[in-house]
Design a protein around this motif. Sequence first.
Motif, short mmCIF file in Angstrom:
data_model
loop_
_atom_site.label_atom_id
_atom_site.label_comp_id
_atom_site.label_asym_id
_atom_site.label_seq_id
_atom_site.Cartn_x
_atom_site.Cartn_y
_atom_site.Cartn_z
N PRO A 185 0.83 -1.21 0.00
CA PRO A 185 0.00 0.00 0.00
C PRO A 185 0.86 1.26 0.00
O PRO A 185 1.97 1.27 0.55
N GLY A 186 0.34 2.32 -0.59
CA GLY A 186 1.08 3.58 -0.59
C GLY A 186 1.33 4.09 0.81
O GLY A 186 2.37 4.69 1.09
N SER A 187 0.38 3.82 1.70
CA SER A 187 0.54 4.19 3.11
C SER A 187 0.30 2.94 3.95
O SER A 187 -0.64 2.18 3.68
N PRO A 188 1.13 2.67 4.96
CA PRO A 188 0.99 1.44 5.74
C PRO A 188 -0.33 1.34 6.52
O PRO A 188 -0.72 0.25 6.92
N ASP A 189 -1.01 2.47 6.72
CA ASP A 189 -2.30 2.41 7.41
C ASP A 189 -3.46 2.33 6.42
O ASP A 189 -4.62 2.48 6.79
N GLY A 190 -3.12 2.08 5.12
CA GLY A 190 -4.16 2.03 4.10
C GLY A 190 -4.40 0.64 3.55
O GLY A 190 -5.04 0.49 2.52
N GLY A 191 -3.89 -0.38 4.23
CA GLY A 191 -4.06 -1.74 3.74
C GLY A 191 -4.40 -2.71 4.86
O GLY A 191 -4.91 -2.31 5.91
N LEU A 192 -4.14 -3.97 4.61
CA LEU A 192 -4.37 -5.02 5.59
C LEU A 192 -3.02 -5.61 5.99
O LEU A 192 -2.17 -5.85 5.12
N TRP A 193 -2.83 -5.88 7.27
CA TRP A 193 -1.57 -6.43 7.76
C TRP A 193 -1.74 -7.93 8.01
O TRP A 193 -2.62 -8.34 8.77
N LEU A 194 -0.90 -8.71 7.36
CA LEU A 194 -0.95 -10.17 7.52
C LEU A 194 0.46 -10.71 7.72
O LEU A 194 1.45 -10.08 7.37
N GLN A 244 -19.08 -14.26 0.31
CA GLN A 244 -19.19 -15.06 1.53
C GLN A 244 -17.97 -14.88 2.44
O GLN A 244 -17.95 -15.38 3.56
N TYR A 245 -16.95 -14.17 1.96
CA TYR A 245 -15.72 -13.97 2.72
C TYR A 245 -15.79 -12.66 3.51
O TYR A 245 -16.24 -11.64 2.98
N GLY A 246 -15.34 -12.70 4.74
CA GLY A 246 -15.28 -11.49 5.55
C GLY A 246 -14.04 -10.66 5.25
O GLY A 246 -13.18 -11.04 4.45
N ARG A 247 -13.96 -9.54 5.91
CA ARG A 247 -12.84 -8.62 5.72
C ARG A 247 -11.50 -9.33 5.93
O ARG A 247 -11.26 -9.95 6.97
N GLY A 248 -10.65 -9.26 4.93
CA GLY A 248 -9.31 -9.80 5.03
C GLY A 248 -9.17 -11.28 4.74
O GLY A 248 -8.04 -11.77 4.57
N GLU A 249 -10.28 -12.00 4.65
CA GLU A 249 -10.18 -13.46 4.49
C GLU A 249 -9.65 -13.85 3.11
O GLU A 249 -8.85 -14.79 2.99
N LEU A 250 -10.08 -13.16 2.07
CA LEU A 250 -9.57 -13.46 0.72
C LEU A 250 -8.10 -13.08 0.60
O LEU A 250 -7.32 -13.80 -0.03
N GLU A 282 2.00 -0.46 16.68
CA GLU A 282 0.77 -0.82 17.39
C GLU A 282 -0.44 -0.05 16.85
O GLU A 282 -1.57 -0.50 16.97
N ALA A 283 -0.18 1.10 16.25
CA ALA A 283 -1.28 1.89 15.68
C ALA A 283 -1.98 1.15 14.55
O ALA A 283 -3.13 1.47 14.21
N TYR A 284 -1.29 0.13 13.98
CA TYR A 284 -1.87 -0.63 12.87
C TYR A 284 -2.60 -1.89 13.36
O TYR A 284 -3.07 -2.68 12.55
N ARG A 285 -2.66 -2.09 14.67
CA ARG A 285 -3.20 -3.33 15.21
C ARG A 285 -4.60 -3.62 14.69
O ARG A 285 -4.95 -4.77 14.42
N LYS A 286 -5.42 -2.60 14.51
CA LYS A 286 -6.80 -2.81 14.05
C LYS A 286 -6.84 -3.30 12.60
O LYS A 286 -7.89 -3.77 12.13
N LEU A 287 -5.72 -3.20 11.90
CA LEU A 287 -5.65 -3.62 10.49
C LEU A 287 -5.12 -5.05 10.34
O LEU A 287 -5.05 -5.57 9.23
N VAL A 288 -4.74 -5.67 11.46
CA VAL A 288 -4.14 -7.01 11.40
C VAL A 288 -5.22 -8.06 11.17
O VAL A 288 -6.29 -8.04 11.80
N ILE A 289 -4.95 -8.95 10.22
CA ILE A 289 -5.84 -10.08 9.95
C ILE A 289 -5.15 -11.35 10.47
O ILE A 289 -4.12 -11.76 9.96
#
Length: 290
Positions: A185-194, A244-250, A282-289
């Motif tokens: 992602p262009g910004s680390p808080d603009g994507g999903l963390w896996l 049928q997939y939730g956020r981040g599952e795909l 830690e600010a990205y914790r809510k983005l962790v899948i």
Amino acid sequence: MLYYFLYLLSLLPWRVLYFFSDGLYGFIYYVLGYRRKVVMSNLAIAFPEKTERERTRIAKDFYHNFIDTFFEIIKFLSLSDKDFSNRVSGNFDLLDRIYETGQNVQLHSGHFFNIEYFNWAIPKYTRFPFLGVYMPVSNKAVNKIIFEMRRKYNTIMISAGEFKTTFHTYAKGRYALGLAADQTPGSPDGGLWLHFFGKLTPFVAGPEKSARINNTAVVWVHYYKVKRGYYHADFSLLTTEPQQYGRGELTKEFVRKLEESIRKKPANYLWSHRRWKHPFKEAYRKLVID
């Protein structure tokens, strides 16, 4: 002028072009050391269990693949349909079976070698109009040459910068959309963390969002070199029901397939880009899948 020079170069036999590739490899790897620190750093993160010697072997094979790609692109300027057909293979019938259902398809893959074969192969060997998303090259002459080369079998090229404003015009009809979904992602808080090779890593969320919005089938593609100049693609269906997939599952399933494919053929991946350039906070914790 540049086009005519490259076209004449493309008329040389494959073995001569690969001879030049081997020479350039020696210069790029041993003399320039192009992005060698980045490559070795990435390999150390991905394969801590391997020895330095083993990682160096992967790096050298990567550079051979990387430079071969440039000469193969040049060869494509004059490559005959017959020669191309002999050099690419894959289970393209999977896409035709999806086409019969009336559903469109998103092809998710990583930055493997050599994508140019499949910019041609998918529209040539399947019934889908193929949409390829690309990053324009800064040099206008080179960009035009590559753009026109990729359109030989009617691939529809869409600039990454124009995708959001133009894709809707194609979404109304039939299409197979190719996405290199391992973009950072262009910004680390603009994507999903896996977790990717055991390290939290940001991935773009756009591919899974697009699949759900348009209810497309999602197919993983692992394409790779069989031998010099010959490539194969393994297509595998991830789902025909993305809604049928939730956020981040795909995206999680994509990352699993990406890592699995890289482990199979580690020198086949583009290690020269900084896959882990964003440190986790830690600010990205809510983005962790998980």
